[in-house]
Design a protein around this motif. Structure first.
Motif, PDB file in Angstrom:
ATOM      1  N   UNK A 304      35.163  38.655  82.091  1.00 57.78           N
ATOM      2  CA  UNK A 304      36.279  38.894  83.151  1.00 57.78           C
ATOM      3  C   UNK A 304      35.862  39.835  84.359  1.00 57.78           C
ATOM      4  N   UNK A 305      34.585  40.052  84.076  1.00 59.18           N
ATOM      5  CA  UNK A 305      34.157  41.245  85.026  1.00 59.18           C
ATOM      6  C   UNK A 305      33.918  40.553  86.711  1.00 59.18           C
ATOM      7  N   UNK A 306      34.445  41.223  87.702  1.00 57.69           N
ATOM      8  CA  UNK A 306      34.325  40.626  89.022  1.00 57.69           C
ATOM      9  C   UNK A 306      32.810  41.202  89.519  1.00 57.69           C
ATOM     10  N   UNK A 307      32.223  40.101  90.294  1.00 57.21           N
ATOM     11  CA  UNK A 307      30.886  40.570  90.517  1.00 57.21           C
ATOM     12  C   UNK A 307      30.832  41.542  91.727  1.00 57.21           C
ATOM     13  N   UNK A 308      31.936  41.646  92.630  1.00 56.81           N
ATOM     14  CA  UNK A 308      31.880  42.712  93.515  1.00 56.81           C
ATOM     15  C   UNK A 308      31.913  44.096  93.068  1.00 56.81           C
ATOM     16  N   UNK A 309      32.896  44.022  92.017  1.00 57.04           N
ATOM     17  CA  UNK A 309      33.194  45.240  91.446  1.00 57.04           C
ATOM     18  C   UNK A 309      31.954  45.851  90.534  1.00 57.04           C
ATOM     19  N   UNK A 310      31.086  44.776  90.161  1.00 59.58           N
ATOM     20  CA  UNK A 310      30.085  45.267  89.224  1.00 59.58           C
ATOM     21  C   UNK A 310      28.906  45.756  90.263  1.00 59.58           C
ATOM     22  N   UNK A 311      28.885  44.846  91.229  1.00 64.08           N
ATOM     23  CA  UNK A 311      27.862  45.227  92.262  1.00 64.08           C
ATOM     24  C   UNK A 311      28.118  46.831  92.801  1.00 64.08           C
ATOM     25  N   UNK A 312      29.329  47.007  93.295  1.00 65.73           N
ATOM     26  CA  UNK A 312      29.636  48.310  93.565  1.00 65.73           C
ATOM     27  C   UNK A 312      29.510  49.558  92.817  1.00 65.73           C
ATOM     28  N   UNK A 313      29.748  49.187  91.480  1.00 65.09           N
ATOM     29  CA  UNK A 313      29.339  50.253  90.394  1.00 65.09           C
ATOM     30  C   UNK A 313      27.888  50.482  90.208  1.00 65.09           C
ATOM     31  N   UNK A 314      27.320  49.364  90.274  1.00 63.77           N
ATOM     32  CA  UNK A 314      25.852  49.697  90.020  1.00 63.77           C
ATOM     33  C   UNK A 314      25.126  50.145  91.199  1.00 63.77           C
TER      34      UNK A 314
END
Length: 435
Positions: A304-314
Motif C-alpha cells: 500500500x506504499x505510495x511511490x512518491x511518499x517512498x521517494x520523499x522519505x528516502x
C-alpha cells in the motif's frame, strides 16, 4: 579481461562432514561459513581455486540428507544435484571418524548414476598414521578413498595436484574487472533470494519463508547483452549485530564484506510492510561500503506504499539520494528495469567528469549562492578536478578550507549530484587550500 578456467569441481556430501572446511582449505580463504552445527551451508556457492598457476571453479554445496522430509532440506539436495550436473569432477566428502553411514550410501548411489568422475575424500584423518580408517570406504564403489584432513591441511596439496590432472582443461570464462558487482542487501525475509532468482530466470538460490535461510553470500554471474553482472545474494542484516553469535554473526559479517567488494548495492525493502528504520540502516551499510545505491521496493503488487511518499522519505533520510524502483520478485515485474538502473549507476560510479565541465559547474555555484564567510573573509571556489573513480572523488581548491561550513559542503555535494545525474552515487569532495 576474462580468462578460461580449467573446469568445474563440485564438493558434495552428507551434512557436517567438513565440506566447507575443505573448500576454505583448497581456496586458501574463509569464504564459506564453517560451524559445528550441521547444515550450515544451504545454497551452492561458487569460488575460484588457484593451484600451481592454474585456476578452476569450485562449487561448495549444502549437506545432502535425502531422507529428511523438510522442504528446506529437499531444496538443499536439489541445489547439490544441480552442482553435480554442471561439474566436470566431483569431490565426495565422507567423515572417516564416523565411518560409512546410510546417508553416504545414498549419495554414492546418486553419484554412480551420474557417471561423472568422482574423488572419494575420507576427511577428518587428522593423524596421518590413521589413514587405514579410509579403507572401509572402498565399499561405496567409487574407487580408492583419498585420506586427508581439511582442518589441518594434510593431503590437500596432493589432492589439488590430482584435481588439475583430471580436469578437462577447458571451462567457463572467469569474470574480469569489467563486471558490474552487485550486492543485494536487506533485512531478513524481504525477498532477496527471490529477486536473485527472478533476475537469473532460474531457481539458483533457496527461497524459504524462514528468515535466515541464506547464510553465505552467493556470487552468480549474469550476462545481459554486452554487460556482465556478478550478483551477490546476502544474509539478512538484522538489528543489534553486535549481539549476534555463531552462524548469524559470520553470515552477516560476510554480507558486510560482500557490500565492500560491490560496485552497486540494491537495497531491497518489503513494500507490503512499508519503509522501516532498519531499512534505512541497511542503506547506510551500503553508503559506508562506498557502493552506489539503488532502493528496490519489493512486493509492490501487494503493498500500500505510495511511490512518491517512498521517494520523499528516502531522499530526506539518505544522503546519497538513491533512485527508487518498484519490483515484484515473484512475478518478475520491474526486474529488467532494475538492471537498467544498475547499469546507469555503475556507469556514473566509474565515470570521470571532464575538468572543463567541472570548472564550469564551480563557476555556476559561485553565482547561484553567496559563499560562507567569517570575519569579513569569504570562501572562494577556485577550481576543481576529479581524483579517483569507482567511486568518484573530487578535489576542490579554495582560498581557505576553514570557511567551508557543513551546510555549504552538503549543498555543493547535492548540486554536483543534480548537475551530473549522480543520485545514488557515493560522492566525496575534498576542499583543499590552493598553494
Amino acid at each position: 579481461m576474462s580468462t578460461d578456467l580449467l573446469g568445474t569441481v563440485a564438493v558434495v556430501g552428507f551434512p557436517n562432514v567438513g565440506k566447507s572446511t575443505l573448500v576454505n582449505r583448497l581456496t586458501g580463504s574463509r569464504s564459506a561459513v564453517v560451524h559445528e552445527t550441521p547444515g550450515v551451508t544451504r545454497d551452492r556457492k561458487e569460488l575460484t581455486c588457484e593451484w600451481s598457476g592454474h585456476r578452476f571453479r569450485l562449487i561448495d554445496t549444502g549437506g545432502v540428507d535425502i531422507v529428511d522430509p523438510s522442504p528446506l532440506t529437499g531444496q538443499v539436495a536439489d541445489q547439490a544435484r544441480a552442482a553435480i550436473a554442471e561439474a566436470d569432477l566431483i569431490l565426495f566428502v565422507v567423515d572417516a571418524q564416523i565411518g560409512i553411514t546410510p546417508g553416504d550410501e545414498e549419495i554414492a548411489a546418486i553419484l554412480r548414476r551420474a557417471r561423472k568422475p568422482v574423488f572419494l575424500i575420507a576427511n577428518k584423518i587428522d593423524d596421518p598414521g590413521n589413514e587405514t580408517a579410509a579403507l572401509e570406504f572402498h565399499r561405496l564403489g567409487l574407487g580408492d578413498p583419498i585420506a586427508l584432513s581439511s582442518l589441518h591441511g594434510h593431503g590437500t596439496g596432493d589432492l589439488l595436484d590430482l584435481i588439475l590432472a583430471r580436469l578437462p582443461g577447458t571451462g567457463p570464462a572467469e569474470v574480469g574487472e569489467e563486471a558490474i558487482r552487485v550486492a543485494i542487501l536487506g533485512r531478513p525475509n524481504v525477498g532477496k533470494s527471490s529477486l536473485l532468482n527472478a533476475l537469473l530466470g532460474e531457481e539458483r538460490v533457496i527461497v524459504s519463508a524462514t528468515p535466515g535461510t541464506t547464510r553465505d553470500p552467493i556470487d552468480t554471474v549474469l550476462r545481459r547483452g554486452d554487460r556482465t553482472f556478478v550478483l551477490v545474494d546476502t544474509a539478512g542484516l538484522r538489528r543489534k549485530r553486535r549481539a549476534r553469535q555463531g552462524i548469524e554473526y559470520y553470515s552477516e559479517l560476510r554480507a558486510l564484506q560482500a557490500a565492500e567488494r560491490a560496485d552497486v548495492a540494491v537495497v531491497l525493502i518489503d513494500a507490503s510492510e512499508g519503509i522501516v528504520d532498519h531499512d534505512l540502516t541497511v542503506a547506510d551499510v551500503a553508503r559506508k561500503a562506498q557502493d552506489s545505491t539503488l532502493v528496490a521496493l519489493n512486493k509492490w503488487d501487494i503493498g500500500q506504499l505510495g511511490i512518491e511518499d517512498a521517494r520523499a522519505r528516502i531522499a530526506d533520510r539518505l544522503r546519497q539520494r538513491p533512485p527508487v524502483v518498484t519490483v515484484s520478485a515473484t512475478t518478475g515485474r520491474g526486474v529488467s528495469r532494475l538492471l537498467d538502473y544498475v547499469e546507469r549507476l555503475y556507469d556514473k560510479h566509474t565515470a570521470r567528469l571532464p575538468t572543463p565541465e567541472l570548472n564550469r559547474f564551480l563557476g555556476d555555484l559561485r553565482e547561484s549562492r553567496q559563499p560562507p564567510s567569517k570575519k569579513g573573509k569569504s570562501l572562494n571556489l577556485l577550481y576543481g578536478t576529479q581524483t579517483t573513480v569507482r567511486p568518484p572523488r573530487f578535489r576542490f581548491f579554495v582560498n581557505d578550507p576553514g570557511l567551508v561550513t557543513r551546510d555549504y559542503g552538503y549543498w555543493v555535494e547535492n548540486q554536483l549530484r543534480e548537475r551530473f545525474e549522480m543520485n545514488g552515487v557515493p560522492v566525496s569532495i575534498d576542499f583543499v587550500r590552493k598553494t
